[in-house]
Each structure stands twice: as structure tokens, then as C-alpha cells.
Design a protein around this motif. Sequence first.
Motif, PDB file in Angstrom:
ATOM      1  N   GLY A 110      30.483  42.605  56.817  1.00  0.00           N
ATOM      2  CA  GLY A 110      31.888  43.547  56.765  1.00  0.00           C
ATOM      3  C   GLY A 110      31.808  44.451  58.031  1.00  0.00           C
ATOM      4  N   PRO A 111      32.397  45.575  57.900  1.00  0.00           N
ATOM      5  CA  PRO A 111      32.600  46.329  59.088  1.00  0.00           C
ATOM      6  C   PRO A 111      31.208  46.949  59.584  1.00  0.00           C
ATOM      7  CG  PRO A 111      33.830  47.493  57.348  1.00  0.00           C
ATOM      8  CD  PRO A 111      32.961  46.463  56.798  1.00  0.00           C
TER       9      PRO A 111
ATOM     10  N   ASN B 298      35.164  32.602  62.532  1.00  0.00           N
ATOM     11  CA  ASN B 298      36.526  33.214  61.964  1.00  0.00           C
ATOM     12  C   ASN B 298      36.433  34.097  60.864  1.00  0.00           C
ATOM     13  OD1 ASN B 298      39.114  33.918  62.404  1.00  0.00           O
ATOM     14  ND2 ASN B 298      40.003  31.763  61.704  1.00  0.00           N
ATOM     15  N   ILE B 299      35.603  34.719  60.388  1.00  0.00           N
ATOM     16  CA  ILE B 299      35.735  35.676  59.486  1.00  0.00           C
ATOM     17  C   ILE B 299      36.198  37.015  59.499  1.00  0.00           C
ATOM     18  CG2 ILE B 299      34.000  36.453  57.420  1.00  0.00           C
ATOM     19  CD1 ILE B 299      31.712  34.861  58.935  1.00  0.00           C
ATOM     20  N   THR B 300      37.312  37.250  58.817  1.00  0.00           N
ATOM     21  CA  THR B 300      38.095  38.488  59.473  1.00  0.00           C
ATOM     22  C   THR B 300      37.681  39.507  58.376  1.00  0.00           C
ATOM     23  OG1 THR B 300      40.236  37.319  58.566  1.00  0.00           O
ATOM     24  CG2 THR B 300      39.465  37.404  60.761  1.00  0.00           C
ATOM     25  N   LEU B 301      38.045  40.694  58.938  1.00  0.00           N
ATOM     26  CA  LEU B 301      38.109  42.039  58.105  1.00  0.00           C
ATOM     27  C   LEU B 301      39.640  42.333  57.780  1.00  0.00           C
ATOM     28  CD1 LEU B 301      35.522  44.280  59.842  1.00  0.00           C
ATOM     29  CD2 LEU B 301      35.157  42.757  57.864  1.00  0.00           C
ATOM     30  N   PRO B 302      39.979  43.149  56.757  1.00  0.00           N
ATOM     31  CA  PRO B 302      41.469  43.255  56.426  1.00  0.00           C
ATOM     32  C   PRO B 302      42.266  43.665  57.572  1.00  0.00           C
ATOM     33  CG  PRO B 302      40.047  44.520  54.846  1.00  0.00           C
ATOM     34  CD  PRO B 302      38.950  43.860  56.025  1.00  0.00           C
ATOM     35  N   ASP B 303      41.670  44.377  58.791  1.00  0.00           N
ATOM     36  CA  ASP B 303      42.555  44.873  59.827  1.00  0.00           C
ATOM     37  C   ASP B 303      42.557  43.623  60.901  1.00  0.00           C
ATOM     38  OD1 ASP B 303      39.857  44.710  60.977  1.00  0.00           O
ATOM     39  OD2 ASP B 303      39.874  46.787  61.658  1.00  0.00           O
TER      40      ASP B 303
ATOM     41  N   LEU C 288      37.611  38.138  54.641  1.00  0.00           N
ATOM     42  CA  LEU C 288      36.557  38.169  53.857  1.00  0.00           C
ATOM     43  C   LEU C 288      37.250  39.161  52.647  1.00  0.00           C
ATOM     44  CD1 LEU C 288      33.382  38.643  53.647  1.00  0.00           C
ATOM     45  CD2 LEU C 288      33.651  40.865  54.727  1.00  0.00           C
ATOM     46  N   PRO C 289      36.916  38.494  51.459  1.00  0.00           N
ATOM     47  CA  PRO C 289      37.380  39.030  50.083  1.00  0.00           C
ATOM     48  C   PRO C 289      36.956  40.592  50.050  1.00  0.00           C
ATOM     49  CG  PRO C 289      36.763  37.001  49.658  1.00  0.00           C
ATOM     50  CD  PRO C 289      36.129  37.194  51.006  1.00  0.00           C
ATOM     51  N   GLY C 290      37.865  41.332  49.867  1.00  0.00           N
ATOM     52  CA  GLY C 290      37.188  42.839  49.689  1.00  0.00           C
ATOM     53  C   GLY C 290      36.842  43.673  51.083  1.00  0.00           C
ATOM     54  N   GLY C 291      36.727  42.767  51.870  1.00  0.00           N
ATOM     55  CA  GLY C 291      36.527  43.516  53.403  1.00  0.00           C
ATOM     56  C   GLY C 291      34.804  43.880  53.531  1.00  0.00           C
ATOM     57  N   LYS C 292      34.060  43.637  52.538  1.00  0.00           N
ATOM     58  CA  LYS C 292      32.830  43.768  52.891  1.00  0.00           C
ATOM     59  C   LYS C 292      31.719  43.107  51.372  1.00  0.00           C
ATOM     60  CE  LYS C 292      32.536  48.246  50.459  1.00  0.00           C
ATOM     61  NZ  LYS C 292      32.541  49.653  50.585  1.00  0.00           N
TER      62      LYS C 292
END
Length: 395
Positions: A265-266, A350-355, A226-230
Motif C-alpha cells: 500500500g502507501p 507495476n503494482i499501482t496505488l489509486p493515485d 492494487l484493489p482497495g489501495g492497500k
Amino acid sequence: MSAQLHITPRVTIPDFLVGEVQSKLAYVDESIVRAHVASTGDRITLDLREQAEDPKRSELEEKVQRVVTSMVQGAFKPKVQILENYLDRPVPSSADPNPELLARGEMFQEAAGIFTVGPLVTRLISFFERQFIALADSFGAAPYRFPTLIPAKSLERVGYFRAFPHSLSFVTHLREDLDAIDNFAQHAACDEHGLNTPVDSFAKIQALLSPAVCYHLYFALADKPLPGGKLAATAVGNCFRYESVNLASLERLWNFTMREVIFVGPKDFVLQNRETGRERMRGFFEEIGLAYRVESANDPFFIGEFKKQAAFQSAFQLKFEIRAALPFKQSTLAVGSYNYHQDFFGRSLNITLPDGSPAHTGCIAFGLERMAFAFLSQYGLDAANWPDAARKFVA
Ligand code: AMP
Ligand code: ZN
């Protein structure tokens, strides 16, 4: 000739499931034109298209018993959580808006569940839209436009066929075949039940009519970080849910419009924004004097999935509905919902966060026709009686 069939369910339907079971009975058999479950849960009445004799009667009864057993056995009463309760807010009207909407040309029924609304209702919807867009802006939500069609393979990926098969609306086209197209052109004709077509006219189904707005965003974000994480986003779109004989006026449409504010996002980002959004809407509903409450709810899963999924949503507080008062029928209508999907879409798509973990998602959804209908049920069609902000907007 119409007829009725009375059935005593083998297990009594508890009061918290009476509405759910009743709405599902519409899908049990094509001969049913109306289903009613007594509030005591021990008697079901089916209105049938025509008199049914055995073995049809026994077959119908057996199907109904199957629905009841599947939905009721082992179900436990969800704890209803009420987050806001302004149902006793005084409102000036208790009249049914439907006759006046029809008489004034503000509502026109093309077919069951398919409605056109006129200038006053359209302006009223724009008034609500302005507020919903202001809500989206308060989160810096990015605007999107989504298609009305949704690919079958995308819906399959998020388990939609298992969860909500009964409300799907399919799209097809003629096969690319000269004879099939000629044959259709010559013989396609409607009777009172619908369109009759030569057999083998249609291509295999690749797309459906979209049942929700936010899914399109998740599909666009699938299979990458995910670009920018959120992300906060917003869109309005046509949505389609086939509700069988439950279709009723603007309250329950086959084709309706939804505005969504969507968060990806998170976990904390999604949950906090859902809560902030609710607080902001509370202020708006106060300003326009809407009588409503916000309470925990579940999605209308189909029979086999219902018990498990509804209990899950309830246990994790995934869905809250804004239920506006309909004074003319002493009931309430869901005009919007605050939803949290945990990491369901993040995992399925399969949408992933930076971690590297799957993203969480949530949305705030408003049904535009229902919002207008509930408002008109509480304030009537004469704008002179409306709260200032709404009156000035439509003037
Ligand atoms: P949901 O995603 O089921 O929470 O739906 C969001 C909102 O869309 C609901 O709160 C309703 O206001 C609206 N909605 C859902 N189904 C229908 C329908 N069949 N007809 C009209 N509005 C609907
Ligand atoms: Zn949504």
C-alpha cells in the motif's frame, strides 16, 4: 587427503565485514570445504578437499583476493541501530540442543541442509505459528497459499539473479523426448557426489525453488492497480537458499519454512504496520522470556552487489533482524526480520496505488525452524522448564 591454504588479504577485512566475507568465501571454489577469516581480518584459512599445487593455489588465492577487494574496498561501517535489547534476559539453558535433538529422534538429517524434525519440535513450531497467525489476524491479514516453485522470469523481473545468484536452487525435468527419457531411466545413478545423468537429459529451466514467501504475493498483484489501495496478507511456505558449506544444523538450512505477514500500500501504511507488528511481537517475546535483540541488518547480497546494496539498506533502515541468543555458542541467530522494500516491487512489477504511483511493500518474516532452535537453545528440550504458554501448548 585434506589440506589448508593460508592467505593474507591485500586489504584488511574490517570487523563488521568478517562474517559476510567468510560466508561468501564458501562460493569461491568447489575445492573449499570450510573458510575461516580471523577476527582481526588479516588472515584467511581455507580447508581444501585435497592438497592444491600451483597453478591451482595461485588461482584460488587470486579469487579470494578478488572477493575481499570487491567487498571491502570503499565499504564503510554501517551504523547499527538497536531497536530492542533483551539479550540479558535470564534463560535456564546454555546447552547445545543438537546432540539431544539427534538422540531423541527430534531431528534427522537427510542430507546437508535437509532436515526432518520430530513431534516435540513440530508442536513447538505450531505454538509459534499460532502466535504468528494471531499477529496476522491483528492486522486483518488475508490468508494465502503460495507455490513452492517460482518462475524464472518472475525472479528475473525483480533482479534476483543479480542480487542473490549464489543461493538459487533450480528445478528442471527430463526433456520430452523418448530417447532422452529411456536413456535416463537406464543410466541415472548416484555416486557420493550426487546424481550422474546422460548429457542432454534436462529441459531448459523454467522454474526455481522459491527463496521467499512474499514475492508470490507481489507477482499475483503485478501489472494492475492494487484493489482497495492497500492489503495485508499472510502465508507460510517452504523457502530454499543454497548456503554451500555454511549449511549447519537447523541454524542454516537449504530447505526451511517461513511465515510472513505482508503489507502492500502507501508508504505510511507499510511503515506503520511494520512498527506496530514489532511492538506486538515484543509483548509475545516477553511472555515467553526470549533473550534477543532487534537490530538493523542487510540481506546477504552476492559479492558484486554487496557493498552498494547493503549500504543502501542500512541508510534507509530497510531491514531489522530479530536476533535470538544462542547461549551455547555465545552468539545470536536471526529468527525473523522486519522489512521495508520501499516501492521496489511496486515499480519492478507495476503494482499501482489509486493515485497511479507505485505501491510500497514490506513484510514481517519468521524462520520457523530457527525460531524453535533458538528457543530450545535457551530453554532446553525438557518442556517442564519451558514458559507456561509453550509448555501448556505441547502438553
Ligand atoms: P530474510 O528474508 O532473509 O530476512 O529471512 C527471514 C527469516 O528466515 C530469517 O530471519 C531466518 O529466521 C529465516 N532464514 C533465512 N535463511 C535461512 C536458512 N538458510 N535456514 C534457516 N532459516 C533461514
Ligand atoms: Zn518477505
